[in-house]
Design an enzyme around this catalytic site. Structure first.
Site, mmCIF file in Angstrom:
data_model
loop_
_atom_site.group_PDB
_atom_site.id
_atom_site.type_symbol
_atom_site.label_atom_id
_atom_site.label_comp_id
_atom_site.label_asym_id
_atom_site.label_seq_id
_atom_site.Cartn_x
_atom_site.Cartn_y
_atom_site.Cartn_z
ATOM 1 N N HIS A 346 -3.203 -54.321 2.402
ATOM 2 C CA HIS A 346 -2.314 -53.738 4.063
ATOM 3 C C HIS A 346 -1.065 -54.294 4.204
ATOM 4 O O HIS A 346 -0.144 -54.322 3.647
ATOM 5 C CB HIS A 346 -3.488 -54.912 4.878
ATOM 6 C CG HIS A 346 -3.212 -54.107 6.293
ATOM 7 N ND1 HIS A 346 -3.865 -53.308 6.576
ATOM 8 C CD2 HIS A 346 -2.158 -54.028 7.025
ATOM 9 C CE1 HIS A 346 -3.497 -52.256 7.991
ATOM 10 N NE2 HIS A 346 -2.580 -52.900 8.173
ATOM 11 N N ALA A 347 -0.614 -52.570 4.811
ATOM 12 C CA ALA A 347 0.680 -52.237 4.529
ATOM 13 C C ALA A 347 1.890 -52.790 5.462
ATOM 14 O O ALA A 347 1.382 -53.048 6.495
ATOM 15 C CB ALA A 347 1.125 -50.269 4.822
ATOM 16 N N HIS A 376 5.298 -44.448 8.767
ATOM 17 C CA HIS A 376 5.474 -45.388 9.096
ATOM 18 C C HIS A 376 6.063 -46.846 8.984
ATOM 19 O O HIS A 376 6.949 -47.303 10.318
ATOM 20 C CB HIS A 376 3.977 -45.859 9.789
ATOM 21 C CG HIS A 376 3.652 -46.986 10.560
ATOM 22 N ND1 HIS A 376 3.189 -47.087 11.680
ATOM 23 C CD2 HIS A 376 3.290 -48.339 10.129
ATOM 24 C CE1 HIS A 376 2.783 -47.526 12.073
ATOM 25 N NE2 HIS A 376 3.117 -49.083 11.362
ATOM 26 N N GLU A 377 5.886 -47.291 7.788
ATOM 27 C CA GLU A 377 6.569 -48.379 6.997
ATOM 28 C C GLU A 377 7.848 -48.082 7.819
ATOM 29 O O GLU A 377 8.634 -49.311 7.954
ATOM 30 C CB GLU A 377 6.381 -49.108 6.077
ATOM 31 C CG GLU A 377 4.572 -49.212 6.024
ATOM 32 C CD GLU A 377 4.092 -50.703 6.616
ATOM 33 O OE1 GLU A 377 5.128 -50.600 7.394
ATOM 34 O OE2 GLU A 377 2.597 -50.028 7.090
ATOM 35 N N HIS A 380 9.424 -48.686 10.505
ATOM 36 C CA HIS A 380 9.706 -50.289 10.713
ATOM 37 C C HIS A 380 11.001 -50.947 10.305
ATOM 38 O O HIS A 380 12.415 -51.349 10.694
ATOM 39 C CB HIS A 380 9.237 -51.337 10.169
ATOM 40 C CG HIS A 380 6.975 -51.050 11.071
ATOM 41 N ND1 HIS A 380 7.629 -51.074 12.990
ATOM 42 C CD2 HIS A 380 6.233 -51.001 10.677
ATOM 43 C CE1 HIS A 380 6.181 -51.540 12.753
ATOM 44 N NE2 HIS A 380 5.335 -51.001 11.378
ATOM 45 N N GLU A 404 6.230 -49.831 16.513
ATOM 46 C CA GLU A 404 4.924 -49.054 16.039
ATOM 47 C C GLU A 404 4.923 -47.473 15.454
ATOM 48 O O GLU A 404 4.449 -47.083 15.184
ATOM 49 C CB GLU A 404 3.121 -49.753 16.162
ATOM 50 C CG GLU A 404 3.093 -50.735 16.087
ATOM 51 C CD GLU A 404 3.514 -51.550 14.247
ATOM 52 O OE1 GLU A 404 2.724 -50.896 14.188
ATOM 53 O OE2 GLU A 404 3.700 -52.907 14.445
ATOM 54 N N HIS A 504 -5.635 -57.140 10.852
ATOM 55 C CA HIS A 504 -5.211 -56.893 12.148
ATOM 56 C C HIS A 504 -6.034 -58.812 12.634
ATOM 57 O O HIS A 504 -5.796 -59.170 13.133
ATOM 58 C CB HIS A 504 -5.287 -56.398 12.660
ATOM 59 C CG HIS A 504 -3.932 -55.207 12.870
ATOM 60 N ND1 HIS A 504 -4.555 -54.658 11.356
ATOM 61 C CD2 HIS A 504 -3.852 -54.706 12.730
ATOM 62 C CE1 HIS A 504 -4.378 -53.267 11.036
ATOM 63 N NE2 HIS A 504 -2.664 -53.334 11.589
ATOM 64 N N TYR A 514 -1.093 -50.754 18.923
ATOM 65 C CA TYR A 514 -0.694 -49.478 18.438
ATOM 66 C C TYR A 514 -1.378 -48.630 19.397
ATOM 67 O O TYR A 514 -1.163 -47.391 19.494
ATOM 68 C CB TYR A 514 -1.825 -49.650 17.023
ATOM 69 C CG TYR A 514 -1.518 -50.250 15.976
ATOM 70 C CD1 TYR A 514 -0.109 -50.466 14.791
ATOM 71 C CD2 TYR A 514 -2.072 -51.656 15.599
ATOM 72 C CE1 TYR A 514 -0.014 -51.067 13.758
ATOM 73 C CE2 TYR A 514 -2.007 -52.475 15.112
ATOM 74 C CZ TYR A 514 -0.448 -52.653 14.519
ATOM 75 O OH TYR A 514 -0.204 -53.223 12.986
HETATM 76 O O1 X8Z Z 1 -1.165 -51.961 10.855
HETATM 77 C C1 X8Z Z 1 -0.699 -50.884 10.784
HETATM 78 C C2 X8Z Z 1 -0.314 -50.538 9.430
HETATM 79 C C3 X8Z Z 1 1.024 -51.825 9.436
HETATM 80 S S1 X8Z Z 1 2.142 -52.386 11.037
HETATM 81 C C4 X8Z Z 1 -0.079 -49.977 8.274
HETATM 82 N N1 X8Z Z 1 -1.945 -49.566 11.059
HETATM 83 C C5 X8Z Z 1 -3.052 -49.992 11.953
HETATM 84 C C6 X8Z Z 1 -4.042 -50.202 11.318
HETATM 85 O O2 X8Z Z 1 -3.254 -49.568 9.743
HETATM 86 O O3 X8Z Z 1 -5.159 -50.615 11.267
HETATM 87 C C7 X8Z Z 1 -0.651 -48.741 11.193
HETATM 88 C C8 X8Z Z 1 -2.081 -47.486 12.630
HETATM 89 C C9 X8Z Z 1 -2.768 -48.908 13.066
HETATM 90 ZN ZN ZN Z 2 3.320 -51.189 11.529
#
Ligand code: X8Z
Ligand code: ZN
Length: 605
Positions: A346-347, A376-377, A380, A404, A504, A514
């Site tokens: 997960h990024a 997105h990354e 940050h 975010e 998450h 988000y």
């Molecule tokens: O978790 C993330 C990022 C890392 S902060 C990739 N996002 C959420 C997800 O993937 O569920 C970005 C958008 C929503």
């Molecule tokens: Zn993020």
């Protein structure tokens, strides 16, 4: 090793300094003063920095090499960090009734709210909280779906397949398979909820969720109402999109599989969690308005590998006047999925030393979707660097939604005009194709919004006890249905733990951020387009190359969390309210199109 000067030591010292003529006061501690608060904060500053670096390194190693031993080391580092911060937060609470200048008050409040997983002061319980956190995170990172024939699929494999497969049963198989991974998380999660609630109570909050809601420079209940208000603004647009997409899915899979008066089966939307729907654009593309290109194909045609994709995203930021990423970013980041070990794919974006040790960790796939995630990354990382001169208390975004939103804001500028400018696209489609462009964007951005809201609606209720462990899964699906109009494609029971299939939840990353980011990014985009002197419609605006917009963005980023988010927002946008009008304006032409398409349809579920 530094000696730890605790607050109680400070209090004893000042009590002893009293002269003997006030006998009765010698035994009770001297009242705390602003100076005590300042001394405490100075001490905490260094301690917090050291603790953060140490635990950050352990977490980084764990996420990059998931093994039994790295899990233990990460848990130990987290335990040390949590114990220290809990103790500091409790010390900070001793200044609660003291009137202090705004800066000292803010730092103390930030300290009290610093932990996402507040542990009780009992060291055995803190150790357990840390162990649970590492274990849950690792279960997700190691998770695979292994079929009866022995073939195993990683989440990345399934993500790629679900983006393009249009085979109902194949999609269902992967959807179901991934959710086997989260079943054994249930008991661990339940235990974690009990322990962190105990920790939150010790710090003076009703439960962990109440603590999470207290981080927004307004009373926690007002914040919850603010979310409802904003969702109310977006819901009509979401409903129109849902109605149209359901109709198109009905045409594709048959209305027996996609009944036109019920929620949409969750596995048909091109994404494991039905959180973004851009991958089924081909099924809903408006006739005659297709922009005629696909970023995934453009990247392939121009030989973009993972590094080139990251360099491309970096270039966007540098074009606006941000300094390039440091050499160490390229040396220390993880860009591709290693073949021979488990990593947390997960990024994420990191700043290990709170200065310039910036990194991302991501198993990049060569798609347009992932190109946006790279932006997105890096958002940050550029944020982290913009505030790296502030005291460690303030080395954070104005609120978590801001963090975010930054990279996503930049990705909104990845328009046809921009793609042409960087040589990926030959010709910019004319305005007759705008509905197609807006549709693709809405499938990702508007579809996401209710999902962004519901994850924490579920968690908040779990923490408060309104959702009991024996209702975890049922309550999850009730919220999925209520907000998203999505349903599980096969019967689920309380033997399942479907929330755990979303990173998450086992990763313990709050999710409301988000939801906020999906609103804020449109406010930021509009403001930056105005600053850059944009004359085109907002969805065609790209701030690429605008140093003026970059400068104004940086001013907001450099404030970190030193001031209430309302001020940071006003710095860039002139407004101190989060508001979905920028979203609605952006998608106004699409809304008209959708309503026209839906005029003879029965919408809703
Ligand atoms: O978790 C993330 C990022 C890392 S902060 C990739 N996002 C959420 C997800 O993937 O569920 C970005 C958008 C929503
Ligand atoms: Zn993020």
């Amino acid at each position: 090793m530094k000696t730890k000067l605790t607050l109680s030591a400070l209090m004893v010292a000042s009590a002893l300094a009293l002269t003997g003529c006030q006998q009765e006061k010698v035994s009770s501690p001297a009242p705390l003063t602003e100076k005590d608060a300042e001394q405490f904060l100075t001490k905490v500053e260094t301690e917090l920095l050291n603790l953060n670096v140490e635990s950050g390194q352990a977490q980084w190693i764990y996420a990059n090499f998931i093994t039994h031993d790295t899990a233990n080391l990460a848990a130990q580092a987290n335990q040390k960090f949590t114990e220290a911060v809990v103790s500091l937060a409790n010390e900070a609470a001793k200044f609660d009734s003291l009137e202090l200048n705004a800066d000292n008050r803010r730092k103390l409040d930030i300290l009290k709210l610093a932990l996402t997983l507040p542990a009780p002061q009992d060291p055995v319980k803190t150790a357990r909280v840390s162990e649970l956190a590492a274990e849950l995170d690792g279960m997700y990172g190691k998770g695979k779906y292994c079929k009866d024939d022995g073939q195993c699929l990683s989440l990345g494999d399934m993500t790629a397949k679900m983006a393009t497969s249009r085979d109902y049963n194949e999609l269902l198989d992967m959807w179901q398979g991934w959710r086997e991974v989260s079943k054994p998380m249930r008991d661990l999660y339940k235990e974690q909820v009990v322990l962190t609630n105990e920790g939150a109570k010790e710090l003076g909050y009703a439960d962990t969720g109440a603590m999470w809601r207290s981080k927004y420079d307004m009373p926690a209940d007002d914040f919850a109402k603010e979310l409802d208000r904003i969702w109310g603004q977006v819901k009509p647009l979401y409903d129109s999109l849902h109605c149209h997409v359901r109709a198109k899915l009905g045409e594709k899979y048959g209305t027996d599989k996609v009944p036109q008066d019920k929620p949409i089966p969750a596995h048909l939307l091109g994404n494991m969690w039905a959180q973004t729907w851009g991958n089924i654009y081909d099924l809903v593309a408006p006739e005659n308005a297709d922009p005629g290109y696909d970023v995934t194909e453009l990247l392939a045609d121009h030989n973009y590998d993972e590094i080139k994709m990251v360099k491309g995203a970096e270039k966007f930021f540098t074009s606006m006047g941000f300094a390039p990423l440091p050499e160490t970013f390229w040396e220390r980041s993880l860009f591709t999925k290693p073949r021979d070990r488990d990593v947390q794919c997960h990024a994420s974006a990191w700043n290990i030393d709170f200065k310039d040790d910036l990194r991302i960790k991501m198993c990049i796939q060569r798609t347009g979707e992932e190109f946006a995630v790279i932006h997105h990354e890096l958002g940050h990382n550029f944020y982290q660097r913009a505030y790296n001169n502030l005291p460690v208390f303030y080395q954070d975004s104005a609120n978590d939604g801001f963090h975010e939103a930054i990279g996503d804001t930049i990705a909104l500028s990845v328009t046809p005009g921009y793609l042409k400018e960087i040589g990926l696209l030959d010709k910019v489609p004319d305005e007759s194709k705008d509905i197609g462009l807006l549709m693709r964007m809405a499938l990702d951005k508007i579809a996401f919004i209710p999902f962004g809201l519901l994850v924490d609606q579920w968690r908040w209720k779990v923490f408060s006890g309104e959702i009991k462990p024996e209702q975890y899964n049922q309550a999850w699906w009730e919220l999925r249905e209520k907000y998203q109009g999505i349903t599980a494609p096969i019967a689920r029971t309380e033997a399942d733990f479907d929330p755990g299939a979303k990173y998450h939840v086992p990763g313990n990353v709050p999710y409301t951020r988000y939801f906020l980011a999906h609103i804020l990014q449109f406010q930021f985009h509009k403001a930056m387009c105005d600053i850059s002197g944009n004359k085109e419609s907002i969805h065609r605006c790209s701030v690429y190359g605008s140093e003026e917009a970059g400068k104004r963005l940086n001013e907001m980023l450099a404030m970190g969390s030193s001031r209430p988010w309302q001020e940071a927002l006003a710095k860039l946008t002139g407004s101190n309210e989060m508001d979905a009008n920028a979203v609605l304006d952006y998608f106004a032409p699409l809304k008209a199109y959708l309503d026209e398409q839906n005029k003879d349809r029965q919408c809703g579920w």
